[in-house]
Scaffold this motif. Structure first.
Motif, mmCIF file in Angstrom:
data_model
loop_
_atom_site.group_PDB
_atom_site.id
_atom_site.type_symbol
_atom_site.label_atom_id
_atom_site.label_comp_id
_atom_site.label_asym_id
_atom_site.label_seq_id
_atom_site.Cartn_x
_atom_site.Cartn_y
_atom_site.Cartn_z
ATOM 1 N N VAL A 1 0.888 -1.185 0.001
ATOM 2 C CA VAL A 1 0.033 0.117 -0.021
ATOM 3 C C VAL A 1 0.927 1.089 0.101
ATOM 4 N N VAL A 2 1.916 1.288 0.952
ATOM 5 C CA VAL A 2 2.661 2.446 0.904
ATOM 6 C C VAL A 2 3.602 2.517 -0.355
ATOM 7 N N HIS A 3 3.974 1.605 -0.960
ATOM 8 C CA HIS A 3 4.960 1.849 -2.142
ATOM 9 C C HIS A 3 4.087 2.383 -3.256
ATOM 10 N N ALA A 4 2.804 1.979 -3.425
ATOM 11 C CA ALA A 4 1.843 2.239 -4.324
ATOM 12 C C ALA A 4 1.673 3.825 -4.072
ATOM 13 N N LEU A 5 1.421 4.398 -2.802
ATOM 14 C CA LEU A 5 1.354 5.820 -2.650
ATOM 15 C C LEU A 5 2.483 6.424 -2.791
ATOM 16 N N GLU A 6 3.746 5.916 -2.536
ATOM 17 C CA GLU A 6 4.828 6.534 -2.625
ATOM 18 C C GLU A 6 5.096 6.933 -4.252
ATOM 19 N N ILE A 7 4.836 6.236 -5.177
ATOM 20 C CA ILE A 7 4.823 6.397 -6.422
ATOM 21 C C ILE A 7 3.820 7.571 -7.012
ATOM 22 N N CYS A 8 2.731 7.239 -6.290
ATOM 23 C CA CYS A 8 1.685 8.550 -6.720
ATOM 24 C C CYS A 8 2.127 9.803 -6.337
ATOM 25 N N HIS A 9 2.746 9.799 -5.194
ATOM 26 C CA HIS A 9 3.345 11.321 -4.661
ATOM 27 C C HIS A 9 4.506 11.653 -5.367
ATOM 28 N N MET A 10 5.257 10.824 -5.568
ATOM 29 C CA MET A 10 6.510 11.108 -6.200
ATOM 30 C C MET A 10 6.467 11.306 -7.651
ATOM 31 N N THR A 11 5.552 10.897 -8.281
ATOM 32 C CA THR A 11 5.487 11.006 -9.757
ATOM 33 C C THR A 11 4.124 11.960 -10.433
ATOM 34 N N GLY A 12 3.521 11.967 -9.381
ATOM 35 C CA GLY A 12 2.016 12.537 -9.754
ATOM 36 C C GLY A 12 1.257 11.713 -10.831
ATOM 37 N N ARG A 13 1.545 10.472 -10.852
ATOM 38 C CA ARG A 13 0.865 9.506 -11.692
ATOM 39 C C ARG A 13 0.534 8.409 -10.986
ATOM 40 N N THR A 14 -0.450 7.551 -11.496
ATOM 41 C CA THR A 14 -0.919 6.489 -10.730
ATOM 42 C C THR A 14 0.163 5.023 -10.779
ATOM 43 N N TYR A 15 -0.057 4.469 -9.647
ATOM 44 C CA TYR A 15 0.982 3.352 -9.741
ATOM 45 C C TYR A 15 0.539 2.302 -10.894
ATOM 46 N N THR A 16 -0.902 2.305 -11.051
ATOM 47 C CA THR A 16 -1.199 1.444 -12.225
ATOM 48 C C THR A 16 -0.747 1.776 -13.416
ATOM 49 N N SER A 17 -0.475 3.163 -13.710
ATOM 50 C CA SER A 17 -0.035 3.761 -15.130
ATOM 51 C C SER A 17 1.500 2.875 -15.463
ATOM 52 N N TYR A 18 2.088 2.393 -14.238
ATOM 53 C CA TYR A 18 3.601 1.902 -14.637
ATOM 54 C C TYR A 18 3.480 0.427 -14.933
ATOM 55 N N ARG A 19 2.375 -0.118 -14.506
ATOM 56 C CA ARG A 19 2.395 -1.761 -14.305
ATOM 57 C C ARG A 19 1.914 -2.089 -15.742
ATOM 58 N N THR A 20 2.764 -2.445 -16.774
ATOM 59 C CA THR A 20 2.468 -2.875 -17.989
ATOM 60 C C THR A 20 2.460 -4.358 -18.106
ATOM 61 N N ASN A 21 3.038 -5.239 -17.032
ATOM 62 C CA ASN A 21 3.051 -6.598 -17.147
ATOM 63 C C ASN A 21 3.650 -7.110 -18.595
ATOM 64 N N SER A 22 4.608 -6.504 -19.358
ATOM 65 C CA SER A 22 5.014 -6.913 -20.523
ATOM 66 C C SER A 22 6.202 -7.714 -20.052
ATOM 67 N N GLN A 23 6.401 -8.973 -20.615
ATOM 68 C CA GLN A 23 7.314 -9.869 -20.432
ATOM 69 C C GLN A 23 8.530 -9.477 -21.294
ATOM 70 N N LYS A 24 9.779 -9.282 -20.658
ATOM 71 C CA LYS A 24 11.119 -9.113 -21.529
ATOM 72 C C LYS A 24 11.605 -10.201 -21.848
ATOM 73 N N GLN A 25 12.639 -10.120 -22.887
ATOM 74 C CA GLN A 25 13.081 -11.181 -23.652
ATOM 75 C C GLN A 25 14.677 -11.245 -23.005
ATOM 76 N N ARG A 26 15.153 -12.397 -22.769
ATOM 77 C CA ARG A 26 16.333 -12.679 -22.059
ATOM 78 C C ARG A 26 17.308 -13.287 -22.929
ATOM 79 N N PRO A 27 18.594 -13.042 -22.945
ATOM 80 C CA PRO A 27 19.590 -13.387 -23.966
ATOM 81 C C PRO A 27 20.239 -14.935 -23.583
ATOM 82 N N PHE A 28 18.968 -15.671 -22.950
ATOM 83 C CA PHE A 28 19.565 -16.674 -22.415
ATOM 84 C C PHE A 28 18.323 -17.843 -22.223
#
Length: 298
Positions: A160-187
């Motif tokens: 809960v606190v971490h989500a609020l930290e992001i909201c206050h620090m960036t002025g954006r919602t925590y949800t807006s940063y959660r894309t859940n896109s999988q990154k490709q690894r070179p192995f």
């Protein structure tokens, strides 16, 4: 192509000995993926590798940080990927092992690029949690980011606190940063899951808690009691003993709660892991079968 062996499983299943056997078999070190074993002050309660085990096989990310240090799955992802670049220059096989679901996913799938919280914001929100309480912060999160409020664990102050930290620090919602896109690894990634019958796991967990008490868990918890407000100590084994120190429960009840809460965490781990269809499951006693499977997959 280089291959990362990922050995995972619930707490108490018996990962440690198999890790050592695999490391010996392939002549490689072990990368720890337990989010609490990185803290040097609490080796007993986190079942960290012993000194002799670390002398037998090189371990990374064990006892590397102090309880007061800020650390996250995002930082872990970056540091492990940097380490793997060097390890793959020495061997085409690397080994990571543990039960921290988010840490394993961070390395295998990547984690959303959420900004690192600055010290001022972190200190402010920590003070607000202490003075205003979780319920007030939950209501604020509901106003600022109702989408994340709907899915976050309302009983987990850290989330809960971490989500609020992001909201206050960036002025954006925590949800807006959660894309859940999988990154490709070179192995390549080869996931080995360890499991046992449920009653067997329960008994192993109950006995391990008693063994930790014999090894000095009570004294270890007492030594870090002055730091009990830290998130790094919001951990099974310490929370219950802190309640004992505060006179809220007798020692016998604290031990019972540690056993019960560890079993609950074990079930949570298995639920998380079972969603990953890429995991090949084994009983941890079938060591030769596991080694042969890995060799045939390389």
């Amino acid at each position: 192509m280089n291959t990362l062996i990922v050995l995972l499983g619930p707490t108490g299943v018996g990962k440690t000995e198999l890790c050592l056997r695999l490391a010996d078999s392939f002549s490689i070190p072990i990368i720890n993926a337990d989010s609490r074993q990185i803290f040097r002050e609490i080796p007993i309660g986190t079942a960290a590798p012993t000194k002799s085990q670390q002398e037998r096989v090189r371990h990374y990310f064990v006892g590397t940080h102090a309880l007061e240090d800020y650390y996250s799955a995002s930082i872990y992802e970056q540091e492990v990927l940097q380490l793997l670049e060097n390890l793959f220059k020495q061997s085409s096989v690397a080994l990571i092992a543990g039960g921290s679901m988010m840490y394993i996913d961070a390395v295998c799938k990547g984690i959303d690029d959420i900004p690192t919280v600055d010290d001022v914001t972190r200190s402010l929100m920590k003070k607000r949690l202490e003075t205003e309480g979780l319920e007030v912060l939950l209501n604020e999160l509901k106003e600022l980011d109702p989408e994340h409020y709907a899915i976050v664990d309302h009983h987990n102050p850290r989330r809960v606190v971490h989500a609020l930290e992001i909201c206050h620090m960036t002025g954006r919602t925590y949800t807006s940063y959660r894309t859940n896109s999988q990154k490709q690894r070179p192995f390549n990634i080869l996931k080995i899951g360890l499991n046992r019958p449920r009653e067997e796991l329960y008994e192993r967990i109950n006995q391990r808690v008693l063994q930790m008490m014999e090894q000095g868990l009570l004294e270890e918890a007492r030594s870090v009691y002055p730091l009990r407000g830290l998130n790094s100590l919001n951990t099974v084994g310490y929370k219950e003993l802190f309640n004992y120190f505060d006179g809220k429960i007798p020692l016998e009840e604290a031990i019972r709660q540690i056993q019960s809460n560890t079993r609950r965490y074990m079930r949570k781990q298995l639920t998380w892991f079972k969603r990953d269809e890429s995991i090949r499951w084994f009983h941890p006693d079938n060591i030769e079968e596991i080694i042969n499977y890995i060799k045939s997959s390389l």
